[in-house]
Enzyme design. Sequence first.
Site, PDB file in Angstrom:
ATOM      1  N   ASP A  82      12.743 -68.591   4.384  1.00 40.91           N
ATOM      2  CA  ASP A  82      13.937 -68.356   3.563  1.00 40.91           C
ATOM      3  C   ASP A  82      14.571 -66.993   3.800  1.00 40.91           C
ATOM      4  OD1 ASP A  82      11.704 -67.053   2.118  1.00 40.91           O
ATOM      5  OD2 ASP A  82      13.214 -66.696   0.563  1.00 40.91           O
ATOM      6  N   ASP A  85      10.293 -62.972   4.752  1.00 47.58           N
ATOM      7  CA  ASP A  85       8.861 -63.271   4.758  1.00 47.58           C
ATOM      8  C   ASP A  85       8.603 -64.545   5.552  1.00 47.58           C
ATOM      9  OD1 ASP A  85       9.835 -65.235   3.093  1.00 47.58           O
ATOM     10  OD2 ASP A  85       9.030 -64.365   1.251  1.00 47.58           O
ATOM     11  N   TYR A 230      11.390 -68.101  -6.805  1.00 55.76           N
ATOM     12  CA  TYR A 230      12.545 -68.995  -6.981  1.00 55.76           C
ATOM     13  C   TYR A 230      12.386 -69.782  -8.271  1.00 55.76           C
ATOM     14  CZ  TYR A 230      14.255 -67.805  -2.359  1.00 55.76           C
ATOM     15  OH  TYR A 230      14.764 -67.116  -1.281  1.00 55.76           O
ATOM     16  N   GLU A 465      17.294 -57.101   2.657  1.00 56.78           N
ATOM     17  CA  GLU A 465      16.689 -58.388   3.001  1.00 56.78           C
ATOM     18  C   GLU A 465      17.771 -59.452   3.190  1.00 56.78           C
ATOM     19  OE1 GLU A 465      12.838 -61.130   1.912  1.00 56.78           O
ATOM     20  OE2 GLU A 465      13.693 -59.893   0.333  1.00 56.78           O
TER      21      GLU A 465
END
Length: 486
Positions: A82, A85, A230, A465
């Site tokens: 995603d 990571d 999430y 990120e």
Amino acid sequence: MGMFVRASAAIAVAWLALFEGFFGLVNGSDINYKDALTKSLIFLEAQRSGKLPANNRLPWRGDSALEDGKLVNADLVGGYYDAGDNVKYGLPMAFTVTTLSWSAIFYESELKATGELENMRDAIKWGTDYFLKAYPRKNRLYVQVGDPVQDHQCWMRPENMETPRTVLMIDDKMPGTEIAAETSAAMASSSIVFRGVDRAYARRLLNKAKLLFEFAKAHKGTYDGECPFYCSFSGYNDELLWAATWLYIATRKPKYLKYIQEESISASVAEFSWDLKYAGAQILLSKFYFEGEKGLETLKNQADSFICSVLPDSPYHQIYLTPGGMVHLRDGANTQYVTGTAHLFSVYSNILAQFNQKVVCGGQQFDHTRLMAFAKQQMDYLLGKNPEGRSYMVGFGNNPPTQAHHRGASVPKLPQGSTVSCAMSFVYWFNKNDANPNELTGAILGGPDRNDNFDDKRWDSSKTEPCTYVNSLAVGVLSHLAMHNA
């Protein structure tokens, strides 16, 4: 990704003059939107998990996670990581595919003209191939691969990771309505993309989408297995409406329209994201309202409400804009709200133009040109027209970021068979104040704070990120700008 605190703030009307003045100074179309579009799709290739194809455009990426699913005797190789990571989360991955599919449908001619339609289809299929594996039987959907806690304790490129590849799933005993419905939306929307290319593949996707929607309706419950990364703060009613909308578009079957009109729950909102899909469904359904489906009037009005809540010159404006004019809802991947807003404004602009309609906000009216201008402003901000005078897309424009919070980009290729402890991985690569050895081309990073400040530091994850869904929401509007603002 982390858990984001939800917040919104009003902005003073007097600020509007400063906002308009700033953008008056940076008028023009000197941004290479075609290059930005191309690079946006290259970033998605950097996020691929599994066995990479021969035409992989990123030489520093290799095969990874080739035994995913083995712990549960399933083949879960493939899909997308995603963000920065090495975990595969089902909810944001499905949203990425749904929004990519939306752009592939709505901007097909623009993507074809820019030469990116095949790359777009490849990006979608990389996700749908995985979802077909992840949904092997009725009422069972694999929704996550990887242990996020242990993964986040190690800073290692996916090709060399040794952290556990734990598998999570939902079923009739442990439901997850949001993930089931979002995956249904991804399969339904993508079935439209492939209908004219591979009818058998499209049919498989649509059949799975129908089954997942019934599963989501029959076994309702919020799945918290992906928390705290999430968590679904908004509940599952938006995903059910979203999935039903895409199934109606894909099938035109009255039962999905009936569900939308009689059973679904909707709401007026001021954001569009992986967690909150109401505005997306409302704008999609507005087209049918303009075509004569008057039972959708409430949803069309809610689509207008979204626009009125965001536009700074609307009397109902409620979304905070930075001094430089960027939509800012909350720290941590805030650029998803920027690209999400730009996507919806661009799509609705085209729908309004098609039907010669305007959005009414109190005593003011806004036509399609105003909506497209705001969408363009948001994308221009990310690509360099901002107080910092820098691009927030890696490898694009002026002074782009070089320290993306991303394991694969920041860890160099390692000799075969080499091992590094998790503790030392942070010493060697995370904490180094140097540019990443591998360029994460096309990644739109988390972006600046509410005061337009940005630090290009790997450890400032809220700003540096990237996420797949930030880019998936950007490709459609970039394709439009590439063709209409050259």
